[in-house]
Design an enzyme around this catalytic site. Sequence first.
Site, PDB file in Angstrom:
ATOM      1  N   SER A   1     -10.206  10.242   3.259  1.00 44.94           N
ATOM      2  CA  SER A   1     -10.523  10.899   2.280  1.00 44.94           C
ATOM      3  C   SER A   1     -11.662  10.714   1.142  1.00 44.94           C
ATOM      4  CB  SER A   1      -9.204  11.494   1.236  1.00 44.94           C
ATOM      5  OG  SER A   1      -8.388  11.942   1.957  1.00 44.94           O
TER       6      SER A   1
HETATM    7  N1  SAH Z   1      -4.481   8.088   4.128  1.00 44.63           N
HETATM    8  C1  SAH Z   1      -5.285   7.984   4.906  1.00 44.63           C
HETATM    9  C2  SAH Z   1      -6.007   9.272   5.396  1.00 44.63           C
HETATM   10  C3  SAH Z   1      -5.904   9.371   7.069  1.00 44.63           C
HETATM   11  S1  SAH Z   1      -5.876  11.047   7.751  1.00 44.63           S
HETATM   12  C4  SAH Z   1      -6.453   7.053   4.609  1.00 44.63           C
HETATM   13  O1  SAH Z   1      -6.461   6.722   3.559  1.00 44.63           O
HETATM   14  O2  SAH Z   1      -7.402   6.532   5.410  1.00 44.63           O
HETATM   15  C5  SAH Z   1      -4.208  11.530   7.956  1.00 44.63           C
HETATM   16  C6  SAH Z   1      -3.483  10.591   9.016  1.00 44.63           C
HETATM   17  O3  SAH Z   1      -2.274  11.167   9.043  1.00 44.63           O
HETATM   18  C7  SAH Z   1      -4.013  10.270  10.315  1.00 44.63           C
HETATM   19  O4  SAH Z   1      -4.026   8.881  10.392  1.00 44.63           O
HETATM   20  C8  SAH Z   1      -2.827  10.717  11.372  1.00 44.63           C
HETATM   21  O5  SAH Z   1      -2.637   9.968  12.478  1.00 44.63           O
HETATM   22  C9  SAH Z   1      -1.770  10.732  10.436  1.00 44.63           C
HETATM   23  N2  SAH Z   1      -0.743  11.552  10.991  1.00 44.63           N
HETATM   24  C10 SAH Z   1      -0.809  13.064  11.335  1.00 44.63           C
HETATM   25  N3  SAH Z   1       0.326  13.497  11.741  1.00 44.63           N
HETATM   26  C11 SAH Z   1       1.155  12.480  11.513  1.00 44.63           C
HETATM   27  C12 SAH Z   1       2.621  12.516  11.485  1.00 44.63           C
HETATM   28  N4  SAH Z   1       3.560  13.303  11.786  1.00 44.63           N
HETATM   29  N5  SAH Z   1       3.413  11.402  11.067  1.00 44.63           N
HETATM   30  C13 SAH Z   1       2.640  10.236  10.673  1.00 44.63           C
HETATM   31  N6  SAH Z   1       1.153  10.254  10.651  1.00 44.63           N
HETATM   32  C14 SAH Z   1       0.568  11.318  10.749  1.00 44.63           C
END
Ligand code: SAH
Length: 217
Positions: A61
């Site tokens: 983000s």
């Molecule tokens: N907080 C992260 C943002 C990552 S984007 C950062 O600072 O980089 C969102 C993330 O959610 C992705 O890595 C994706 O693989 C994960 N995600 C999506 N669905 C999910 C689920 N059901 N359980 C766990 N992680 C999930």
Amino acid sequence: MSHDEARKIRLIMSLRGRGITDRAVLGALERVPRELFVDPAFLDQAWEDRALPIAAGQTVSQPFIVAFMTQALGLTDRTKVLEIGTGSGYQAAILARIARRVYSVERHGELLQVAEKRFAQLKLHNLHTRHGDGWKGWAEQAPFEAIIVTAAASEAPPALLEQLGEGGRMVIPIGASSDVQRLMRYRRQDGEILEEKLLDVRFVPLVRGAPRAEGWQ
Ligand code: SAH
């Protein structure tokens, strides 16, 4: 002063101008090296206020959203936090610099491995991770005083609301991936769940189903 240092200071000042006033949040953004969490191809943009692509079609983000969501959790150095969606690990590292303990769940095994190396490098020993399905939360460690979901869900996951302790706050984008989503804050107060809309946002979806072990997808 290095080029990066100047950009960082400019970014922190612009966050203050946009309502990020929590000193612990600003301090954490200043201390966590965002350049460690971005793809080398985007290194020159690490201190710009933009979302950047990470592996597996996911995104880290923009710093304003990271700061805004963190501030909305109302963390102290006593708080136990759950994060869903470790991704690059950047948001988790920010949380770990403020809160007492951070638990972070990611469904992509490879993303998690890379993030864990970064946590070790930064010696973030109060940060614990799990490869699993974030819709289920982390029941063994519940209740949490704060929960942050960094992917958009169609509804507030019932298991996460259950794992929110009395007085606890959950910040989560709600909505279909094709639409603008609403960043919502839920609070458990006297056994009731109160909800409040914070901002319009755009996140990758919170996927349903079994975690992925292999392959970038
Ligand atoms: N907080 C992260 C943002 C990552 S984007 C950062 O600072 O980089 C969102 C993330 O959610 C992705 O890595 C994706 O693989 C994960 N995600 C999506 N669905 C999910 C689920 N059901 N359980 C766990 N992680 C999930």
